[in-house]
Write a protein that holds these residues in place. Structure first.
Motif, PDB file in Angstrom:
ATOM      1  N   THR A  53      59.443  55.330   0.315  1.00 27.47           N
ATOM      2  CA  THR A  53      58.757  54.521   1.324  1.00 27.47           C
ATOM      3  C   THR A  53      57.242  54.557   1.160  1.00 27.47           C
ATOM      4  N   ARG A  54      56.716  55.624   0.581  1.00 26.89           N
ATOM      5  CA  ARG A  54      55.276  55.668   0.319  1.00 26.89           C
ATOM      6  C   ARG A  54      54.870  54.570  -0.655  1.00 26.89           C
ATOM      7  N   ILE A  55      55.760  54.263  -1.581  1.00 27.05           N
ATOM      8  CA  ILE A  55      55.462  53.248  -2.594  1.00 27.05           C
ATOM      9  C   ILE A  55      55.906  51.863  -2.140  1.00 27.05           C
ATOM     10  N   CYS A  56      57.055  51.793  -1.488  1.00 35.20           N
ATOM     11  CA  CYS A  56      57.601  50.510  -1.018  1.00 35.20           C
ATOM     12  C   CYS A  56      57.943  50.616   0.468  1.00 35.20           C
ATOM     13  N   PRO A  57      56.991  50.330   1.344  1.00 34.67           N
ATOM     14  CA  PRO A  57      57.222  50.437   2.792  1.00 34.67           C
ATOM     15  C   PRO A  57      58.314  49.509   3.311  1.00 34.67           C
ATOM     16  N   GLN A  58      58.656  48.460   2.534  1.00 33.73           N
ATOM     17  CA  GLN A  58      59.680  47.504   2.982  1.00 33.73           C
ATOM     18  C   GLN A  58      61.095  48.032   2.793  1.00 33.73           C
ATOM     19  N   ALA A  59      61.229  49.180   2.158  1.00 34.47           N
ATOM     20  CA  ALA A  59      62.568  49.711   1.837  1.00 34.47           C
ATOM     21  C   ALA A  59      63.374  50.029   3.084  1.00 34.47           C
ATOM     22  N   LYS A  60      64.661  49.683   3.040  1.00 34.60           N
ATOM     23  CA  LYS A  60      65.626  50.058   4.073  1.00 34.60           C
ATOM     24  C   LYS A  60      66.755  50.814   3.386  1.00 34.60           C
ATOM     25  N   PHE A  61      67.237  51.862   4.051  1.00 32.25           N
ATOM     26  CA  PHE A  61      68.138  52.787   3.371  1.00 32.25           C
ATOM     27  C   PHE A  61      69.556  52.802   3.926  1.00 32.25           C
ATOM     28  N   ILE A  62      70.496  52.801   2.978  1.00 30.10           N
ATOM     29  CA  ILE A  62      71.892  53.110   3.265  1.00 30.10           C
ATOM     30  C   ILE A  62      72.145  54.496   2.684  1.00 30.10           C
ATOM     31  N   ILE A  63      72.512  55.428   3.532  1.00 34.20           N
ATOM     32  CA  ILE A  63      72.623  56.826   3.118  1.00 34.20           C
ATOM     33  C   ILE A  63      74.069  57.188   2.788  1.00 34.20           C
ATOM     34  N   VAL A  64      74.271  57.765   1.611  1.00 31.63           N
ATOM     35  CA  VAL A  64      75.589  58.265   1.224  1.00 31.63           C
ATOM     36  C   VAL A  64      75.428  59.744   0.893  1.00 31.63           C
TER      37      VAL A  64
END
Length: 358
Positions: A53-64
């Motif tokens: 997220t520091r590099i790509c603030p637009q990221a959304k996460f699906i956690i596995v």
């Protein structure tokens, strides 16, 4: 930009990444699928999400979640995680993990091929101190290993190699599960950097350029930079005589002594050796506590993204960092306060000085 992180889960209470979490599941045993608890009990997955997220603030996460609190998992759980993601809307899969088990190689490779055919980009770390591990060496996976680079976002892309990407492995400051500072590095951190860079490039790319072209074009600008940096934990240092006399330096020395439990009789060791030298037995949490104590002592707030082991490896570097280094918004708190006082004084002058005498 939907990114799946196959790792140890995530800390949903981490204020820096809580808003980025879409959902998640836990697959921590071969016979169990749990959608209700993907809590990170190790910190590994949370650190990766922070770096991305520091590099790509637009990221959304699906956690596995497939790694347990001891940071161990199974190849079978990794395979189940990949099969689960075949039916999810993901752009990138980050795997800051690896396996040596040949028994599951063919099945893992086929799972990666299916995901690749759907347009999913997979990024996987090479096992630390290894020449080969899975899934990093698969043709349809971007393999990553770490190297000591001066810039956090410096990287090398070699499409003709089995491990195509080399990124910074230098430990950087992050928040641990309890909110305290620690440092996170190695091949696993380098993998998160590549995932972040890739996600950021894909967000900017409107022409949907293929990954090889994107990476090749971006890495061209790094060819003339000095990327050959070393971190010598055993090096000797020499401090200037003037530094010993400064009161602020003495305050810093006391902080470091307290955080690393260095008796006064051994303080000379601080003046001659790297803080990373094994003689201090300093853990990443110990080094993080030094940063926290400096913030508290001088009432400043560091920009975590800028603090790596490269700029705190010696007591003199730490002193320079305290003076002018990487304060949030790049201005020391005392300068901000001074400017505010001037502004307040100029805009709140009371008219009582012109009151007529009675």
């Amino acid at each position: 930009m939907n990114i799946a992180i196959i790792d140890s889960g995530i800390n949903i209470n981490n204020k820096h990444i809580a808003h980025t979490i879409l959902d998640g599941i836990s697959i921590c045993s071969e016979n169990e699928l749990t959608s209700s608890d993907f809590t990170d009990l190790n910190g590994h997955g949370t650190y990766c999400a922070e770096i991305i997220t520091r590099i790509c603030p637009q990221a959304k996460f699906i956690i596995v979640k497939i790694l347990k609190s001891n940071n161990q998992g199974s190849s079978e759980c990794l395979l189940k995680a990949l099969k689960y993601l075949e039916n999810r809307d993901v752009d990138i899969i980050n795997m800051s993990l690896s396996t040596y088990h040949h028994d599951f190689r063919e099945q893992l490779q086929k799972a990666c091929e299916r995901l690749h055919s759907k347009g999913v980009v997979m990024v996987s770390s090479l096992a630390n101190h290894a020449k080969s591990s899975y899934p990093a060496v698969f043709n349809n996976v971007l393999g990553v290993r770490g190297k000591i680079f001066l810039g956090e976002r410096d990287y090398i892309y070699c499409p003709d190699q089995s491990i195509q990407c080399i990124a910074s492995s230098v430990p950087v400051l992050v928040n641990d599960l309890d909110g305290k500072y620690t440092f996170f590095g190695g091949n696993i951190k380098a993998t998160a950097i590549i995932t972040g860079i890739l996600a950021e490039l894909l967000c900017r790319d409107k022409k949907k350029t293929d990954i090889n072209s994107l990476f090749a074009a971006h890495s061209e600008s790094l060819k003339n930079k000095n990327l050959d940096i070393t971190l010598d934990i055993g090096k000797k240092i020499t401090l200037s005589e003037e530094l010993y006399k400064e009161a602020e330096f003495k305050r810093l020395v006391n902080i470091v002594r307290n955080c690393l439990n260095i008796p006064e009789c051994n303080v000379q060791l601080l003046y001659e050796n790297s803080l990373l030298n094994p003689i201090f037995n300093a853990s990443k949490r110990d080094l993080g506590s030094i940063i926290s104590a400096i913030e508290s002592e001088w009432r400043i707030s560091f920009n975590r993204e800028k603090i790596t082991l490269l700029n705190i490896e010696t007591i003199d570097k730490l002193y320079v960092l305290r003076i002018d280094g990487y304060i949030k918004y790049n201005i020391p708190l005392y300068i901000w306060a001074l400017k505010w006082r001037i502004f307040y004084h100029e805009n709140t002058k009371a008219p009582v000085t012109h009151r007529a005498n009675k």
